[in-house]
Design a protein around this motif. Structure first.
Motif, PDB file in Angstrom:
ATOM      1  N   LEU A   1       5.618   8.232  15.336  1.00  0.00           N
ATOM      2  CA  LEU A   1       6.656   7.655  14.003  1.00  0.00           C
ATOM      3  C   LEU A   1       6.341   8.829  13.291  1.00  0.00           C
ATOM      4  N   MET A   2       5.332   9.566  13.052  1.00  0.00           N
ATOM      5  CA  MET A   2       5.234  10.607  11.806  1.00  0.00           C
ATOM      6  C   MET A   2       6.042  11.787  12.650  1.00  0.00           C
ATOM      7  N   ALA A   3       6.134  12.257  13.865  1.00  0.00           N
ATOM      8  CA  ALA A   3       6.778  13.000  14.237  1.00  0.00           C
ATOM      9  C   ALA A   3       8.366  12.731  13.905  1.00  0.00           C
TER      10      ALA A   3
ATOM     11  N   ILE B   1      11.434   3.704   9.250  1.00  0.00           N
ATOM     12  CA  ILE B   1       9.925   4.330   9.602  1.00  0.00           C
ATOM     13  C   ILE B   1       8.855   3.892   9.070  1.00  0.00           C
ATOM     14  N   SER B   2       8.981   3.918   7.782  1.00  0.00           N
ATOM     15  CA  SER B   2       7.618   3.395   6.740  1.00  0.00           C
ATOM     16  C   SER B   2       7.569   1.964   7.283  1.00  0.00           C
ATOM     17  N   LEU B   3       8.440   1.190   7.469  1.00  0.00           N
ATOM     18  CA  LEU B   3       8.149  -0.097   7.879  1.00  0.00           C
ATOM     19  C   LEU B   3       7.580  -0.182   9.206  1.00  0.00           C
ATOM     20  N   ALA B   4       8.051   0.607   9.962  1.00  0.00           N
ATOM     21  CA  ALA B   4       7.418   0.464  11.456  1.00  0.00           C
ATOM     22  C   ALA B   4       5.960   0.935  11.456  1.00  0.00           C
ATOM     23  N   LEU B   5       5.666   2.012  10.622  1.00  0.00           N
ATOM     24  CA  LEU B   5       4.244   2.379  10.312  1.00  0.00           C
ATOM     25  C   LEU B   5       3.298   1.383   9.968  1.00  0.00           C
ATOM     26  N   ALA B   6       4.040   0.649   9.052  1.00  0.00           N
ATOM     27  CA  ALA B   6       3.103  -0.403   8.338  1.00  0.00           C
ATOM     28  C   ALA B   6       2.989  -1.603   9.295  1.00  0.00           C
ATOM     29  N   ALA B   7       4.155  -2.029   9.938  1.00  0.00           N
ATOM     30  CA  ALA B   7       3.903  -3.017  10.803  1.00  0.00           C
ATOM     31  C   ALA B   7       2.923  -2.662  12.003  1.00  0.00           C
TER      32      ALA B   7
ATOM     33  N   HIS C   1     -12.031  -4.389   6.672  1.00  0.00           N
ATOM     34  CA  HIS C   1     -11.623  -2.942   6.780  1.00  0.00           C
ATOM     35  C   HIS C   1      -9.970  -3.146   6.666  1.00  0.00           C
ATOM     36  N   ILE C   2      -9.426  -4.112   7.101  1.00  0.00           N
ATOM     37  CA  ILE C   2      -7.936  -4.266   7.031  1.00  0.00           C
ATOM     38  C   ILE C   2      -7.576  -4.067   5.492  1.00  0.00           C
ATOM     39  N   LEU C   3      -8.438  -4.927   4.520  1.00  0.00           N
ATOM     40  CA  LEU C   3      -8.231  -4.974   2.914  1.00  0.00           C
ATOM     41  C   LEU C   3      -8.488  -3.626   2.325  1.00  0.00           C
ATOM     42  N   SER C   4      -9.169  -2.652   2.940  1.00  0.00           N
ATOM     43  CA  SER C   4      -9.654  -1.467   2.517  1.00  0.00           C
ATOM     44  C   SER C   4      -8.485  -0.494   2.923  1.00  0.00           C
ATOM     45  N   HIS C   5      -7.924  -0.612   4.178  1.00  0.00           N
ATOM     46  CA  HIS C   5      -6.902   0.305   4.624  1.00  0.00           C
ATOM     47  C   HIS C   5      -5.449  -0.063   3.672  1.00  0.00           C
ATOM     48  N   LEU C   6      -5.261  -1.190   3.231  1.00  0.00           N
ATOM     49  CA  LEU C   6      -4.319  -1.647   2.547  1.00  0.00           C
ATOM     50  C   LEU C   6      -4.481  -1.029   1.041  1.00  0.00           C
ATOM     51  N   GLY C   7      -5.747  -1.276   0.633  1.00  0.00           N
ATOM     52  CA  GLY C   7      -6.038  -0.596  -0.789  1.00  0.00           C
ATOM     53  C   GLY C   7      -5.589   0.918  -0.635  1.00  0.00           C
ATOM     54  N   ALA C   8      -5.919   1.645   0.327  1.00  0.00           N
ATOM     55  CA  ALA C   8      -5.397   3.075   0.546  1.00  0.00           C
ATOM     56  C   ALA C   8      -4.201   3.087   0.407  1.00  0.00           C
ATOM     57  N   GLY C   9      -3.469   2.466   1.278  1.00  0.00           N
ATOM     58  CA  GLY C   9      -1.943   2.513   1.246  1.00  0.00           C
ATOM     59  C   GLY C   9      -1.320   1.967  -0.148  1.00  0.00           C
TER      60      GLY C   9
ATOM     61  N   ALA D   1       1.179   6.091   5.830  1.00  0.00           N
ATOM     62  CA  ALA D   1       0.194   6.980   6.835  1.00  0.00           C
ATOM     63  C   ALA D   1      -1.069   6.654   6.178  1.00  0.00           C
ATOM     64  N   ALA D   2      -0.969   6.428   4.805  1.00  0.00           N
ATOM     65  CA  ALA D   2      -2.338   6.154   4.140  1.00  0.00           C
ATOM     66  C   ALA D   2      -3.091   4.741   4.972  1.00  0.00           C
ATOM     67  N   LEU D   3      -2.323   3.841   5.165  1.00  0.00           N
ATOM     68  CA  LEU D   3      -2.560   2.364   5.677  1.00  0.00           C
ATOM     69  C   LEU D   3      -3.600   2.969   6.990  1.00  0.00           C
ATOM     70  N   TRP D   4      -3.031   3.728   7.863  1.00  0.00           N
ATOM     71  CA  TRP D   4      -3.612   4.075   8.876  1.00  0.00           C
ATOM     72  C   TRP D   4      -5.030   4.742   8.953  1.00  0.00           C
ATOM     73  N   PHE D   5      -5.136   5.550   7.785  1.00  0.00           N
ATOM     74  CA  PHE D   5      -6.326   6.464   7.335  1.00  0.00           C
ATOM     75  C   PHE D   5      -7.522   5.603   6.639  1.00  0.00           C
TER      76      PHE D   5
END
Length: 174
Positions: free
Chosen positions: A14-16, A32-38, A53-61, A88-92
C-alpha cells in the motif's frame, strides 16, 4: 502462514502504491489511506494486539493527522500526504513514530532538492510526450511527498513488531 504473508506484504504494498500514485498523478487516493487504516485494524485484531496497544497506535495516527492537517492548512503538504502519513503512523504507533517522521523528513528534503534541480534543466525531447513527467517537471507543481513518506515507512517497517512477529524460519523451510 497467511497472517505472516499479510504482515509482510500489505503495508509495504500500500505504501509503494501511494508513492507510485503520487509520482504519476500528484495525488493519493483516499482509498489508499482507508485501506491502510482498515488493514491496521484488521491485522491488529486478528493478531491479538492488546486493546491498550491499539489505542496507543490510534493516538499516534490521530496526533500525526492533527499536525499534518495543520501543515496542509498552511499549504506545506497535500491532503493525500497528510492522510497517508497519519495512516502509516497507525502502523508504527508511538514506538517508531519519531524514526518514521525523521526518515520521511530527510527523504522529503532530498526529494525536494532533486526535483528543484531537475526542474532547472530542460526536459529531453524523448520525454516530452509523458504527461506525468511534464507535470513533475513543471515549476509550479508541488512535490510528490508520498514518495518520501513511503520510503521512510519502508525503512522503518522491518524494525516493527509486525515483522518481528513473522516466523521467517517457516518461509525458509518451504
Amino acid at each position: 502462514m497467511i497472517l505472516d504473508i499479510v504482515r509482510l506484504s500489505l503495508f509495504p504494498a500500500l505504501m509503494a502504491f501511494a508513492a507510485a500514485s503520487d509520482l504519476f498523478t500528484m495525488t493519493i487516493s483516499n482509498r489508499i489511506s482507508l485501506a491502510l487504516a482498515a488493514g491496521f485494524l484488521a491485522l491488529a485484531l486478528v493478531s491479538g494486539m492488546p486493546l491498550h496497544h491499539i489505542l496507543s497506535h490510534l493516538g499516534a495516527g490521530l496526533t500525526v493527522l492533527v499536525i499534518a492537517f495543520g501543515c496542509f492548512a498552511m499549504g506545506w503538504v497535500g491532503g493525500g500526504d497528510a492522510k497517508v502519513a497519519s495512516a502509516a503512523a497507525l502502523w508504527f504507533g508511538f514506538d517508531h513514530l519519531l524514526n518514521y517522521l525523521l526518515y520521511a523528513s530527510l527523504f522529503g528534503g532530498a526529494l525536494t532538492l532533486l526535483l528543484l534541480q531537475f526542474r532547472q534543466w530542460p526536459l529531453p525531447w524523448q520525454f516530452a510526450g509523458q504527461p506525468w513527467l511534464l507535470k513533475l517537471h513543471a515549476r509550479e507543481s508541488g512535490i510528490p511527498y508520498g514518495i518520501a513518506l513511503a520510503i521512510g515507512a519502508l525503512m522503518i517497517y522491518p524494525e516493527t513488531e509486525w515483522i518481528k512477529a513473522v516466523d521467517l524460519a517457516r518461509f525458509a523451510m518451504r
